[in-house]
Design a protein around this motif. Structure first.
Motif, PDB file in Angstrom:
ATOM      1  N   GLY A  14     -11.453  42.220   1.519  1.00  0.00           N
ATOM      2  CA  GLY A  14     -10.334  41.282   1.615  1.00  0.00           C
ATOM      3  C   GLY A  14     -10.457  40.152   0.608  1.00  0.00           C
ATOM      4  N   ASN A  15     -11.677  39.629   0.439  1.00  0.00           N
ATOM      5  CA  ASN A  15     -11.903  38.547  -0.529  1.00  0.00           C
ATOM      6  C   ASN A  15     -11.680  39.026  -1.960  1.00  0.00           C
ATOM      7  N   VAL A  16     -12.155  40.236  -2.272  1.00  0.00           N
ATOM      8  CA  VAL A  16     -11.955  40.801  -3.610  1.00  0.00           C
ATOM      9  C   VAL A  16     -10.461  40.944  -3.890  1.00  0.00           C
ATOM     10  N   ASP A  17      -9.723  41.528  -2.949  1.00  0.00           N
ATOM     11  CA  ASP A  17      -8.286  41.728  -3.143  1.00  0.00           C
ATOM     12  C   ASP A  17      -7.563  40.389  -3.288  1.00  0.00           C
ATOM     13  N   TYR A  18      -7.935  39.413  -2.456  1.00  0.00           N
ATOM     14  CA  TYR A  18      -7.277  38.109  -2.507  1.00  0.00           C
ATOM     15  C   TYR A  18      -7.548  37.412  -3.844  1.00  0.00           C
ATOM     16  N   LEU A  19      -8.813  37.401  -4.284  1.00  0.00           N
ATOM     17  CA  LEU A  19      -9.153  36.759  -5.563  1.00  0.00           C
ATOM     18  C   LEU A  19      -8.411  37.423  -6.709  1.00  0.00           C
ATOM     19  N   ARG A  20      -8.469  38.740  -6.778  1.00  0.00           N
ATOM     20  CA  ARG A  20      -7.792  39.451  -7.874  1.00  0.00           C
ATOM     21  C   ARG A  20      -6.289  39.160  -7.862  1.00  0.00           C
ATOM     22  N   SER A  21      -5.669  39.199  -6.685  1.00  0.00           N
ATOM     23  CA  SER A  21      -4.220  38.989  -6.626  1.00  0.00           C
ATOM     24  C   SER A  21      -3.848  37.561  -7.009  1.00  0.00           C
ATOM     25  N   GLN A  22      -4.633  36.578  -6.572  1.00  0.00           N
ATOM     26  CA  GLN A  22      -4.333  35.184  -6.908  1.00  0.00           C
ATOM     27  C   GLN A  22      -4.521  34.926  -8.404  1.00  0.00           C
ATOM     28  N   LEU A  23      -5.562  35.488  -8.989  1.00  0.00           N
ATOM     29  CA  LEU A  23      -5.757  35.332 -10.434  1.00  0.00           C
ATOM     30  C   LEU A  23      -4.616  36.006 -11.191  1.00  0.00           C
ATOM     31  N   GLY A  27      -1.416  34.503 -13.934  1.00  0.00           N
ATOM     32  CA  GLY A  27      -1.467  34.807 -15.358  1.00  0.00           C
ATOM     33  C   GLY A  27      -2.815  35.192 -15.914  1.00  0.00           C
ATOM     34  N   PHE A  28      -3.796  35.435 -15.059  1.00  0.00           N
ATOM     35  CA  PHE A  28      -5.101  35.911 -15.530  1.00  0.00           C
ATOM     36  C   PHE A  28      -5.136  37.425 -15.408  1.00  0.00           C
ATOM     37  N   GLN A  29      -5.870  38.061 -16.304  1.00  0.00           N
ATOM     38  CA  GLN A  29      -5.999  39.519 -16.267  1.00  0.00           C
ATOM     39  C   GLN A  29      -7.356  39.887 -15.693  1.00  0.00           C
ATOM     40  N   THR A  30      -7.351  40.507 -14.499  1.00  0.00           N
ATOM     41  CA  THR A  30      -8.589  41.025 -13.938  1.00  0.00           C
ATOM     42  C   THR A  30      -8.775  42.442 -14.447  1.00  0.00           C
ATOM     43  N   VAL A  40     -12.836  38.957 -15.545  1.00  0.00           N
ATOM     44  CA  VAL A  40     -11.567  38.313 -15.877  1.00  0.00           C
ATOM     45  C   VAL A  40     -11.526  38.099 -17.391  1.00  0.00           C
ATOM     46  N   ALA A  41     -10.514  38.653 -18.043  1.00  0.00           N
ATOM     47  CA  ALA A  41     -10.356  38.495 -19.493  1.00  0.00           C
ATOM     48  C   ALA A  41     -10.052  37.032 -19.805  1.00  0.00           C
ATOM     49  N   ILE A  42     -10.832  36.454 -20.724  1.00  0.00           N
ATOM     50  CA  ILE A  42     -10.623  35.061 -21.118  1.00  0.00           C
ATOM     51  C   ILE A  42     -10.223  34.973 -22.591  1.00  0.00           C
ATOM     52  N   ILE A  98      -7.015  27.693 -13.455  1.00  0.00           N
ATOM     53  CA  ILE A  98      -5.719  27.262 -14.000  1.00  0.00           C
ATOM     54  C   ILE A  98      -5.887  25.946 -14.759  1.00  0.00           C
ATOM     55  N   ALA A  99      -6.598  24.998 -14.161  1.00  0.00           N
ATOM     56  CA  ALA A  99      -6.813  23.691 -14.804  1.00  0.00           C
ATOM     57  C   ALA A  99      -7.615  23.840 -16.092  1.00  0.00           C
ATOM     58  N   SER A 100      -8.632  24.700 -16.089  1.00  0.00           N
ATOM     59  CA  SER A 100      -9.434  24.873 -17.303  1.00  0.00           C
ATOM     60  C   SER A 100      -8.607  25.513 -18.415  1.00  0.00           C
ATOM     61  N   ARG A 101      -7.739  26.452 -18.052  1.00  0.00           N
ATOM     62  CA  ARG A 101      -6.871  27.076 -19.052  1.00  0.00           C
ATOM     63  C   ARG A 101      -5.897  26.048 -19.618  1.00  0.00           C
TER      64      ARG A 101
END
Length: 109
Positions: A14-23, A27-30, A40-42, A98-101
C-alpha cells in the motif's frame, strides 16, 4: 508467513503504491515495477545534486544515483519504502520533492 507477515507485506504494498501514485500525479517519473525500492527519474547531475541536498536539509532521506551507475544526464533517486512508513511521512517526502524541484527550476531560469 503468518498473519503479521501478511499484514506487513500488505502495508508495504500500500505504501509503495501510494508513494508512486503521489509522485506520478505531481509530475515525477517513477521507474521499474512496484517494490520497496522506488527509483525516481531526476535528470541532469547538478540539478539532481541540488534537489537531493534540499531534500536532506528538509529531513527527508533520499539516495542519489549518478553516472557512471546510470547514464550521464539520467540521475535518479533510489527511495526505500517500509511497511512502517505512514501517509504523513510519504506526503512529506512528496511535498519536499515538489519544493526541491521548484527551487531548482528557479535556479535554471
Amino acid at each position: 508467513g503468518g498473519p503479521e507477515g501478511a499484514a506487513r507485506r500488505a502495508a508495504l504494498a500500500g505504501n509503495v503504491d501510494y508513494l508512486r501514485s503521489q509522485l506520478n500525479r505531481n509530475g515525477f517519473q517513477t521507474l521499474g515495477t512496484p517494490s520497496a525500492i522506488v527509483p525516481v527519474a531526476i535528470g541532469e547531475g547538478a540539478v539532481a545534486r541540488r534537489m537531493t541536498s534540499l531534500m536532506i536539509s528538509s529531513g527527508v532521506i533520499v539516495n542519489l544515483v549518478e553516472s557512471p551507475a546510470v547514464a550521464k544526464n539520467d540521475s535518479r533517486w533510489r527511495l526505500q519504502v517500509m511497511a512502517d512508513h505512514d501517509v504523513d511521512q510519504i506526503d512529506k517526502l512528496v511535498a519536499s520533492a515538489i519544493a526541491s524541484r521548484q527551487s531548482t527550476q528557479v535556479l535554471q531560469r
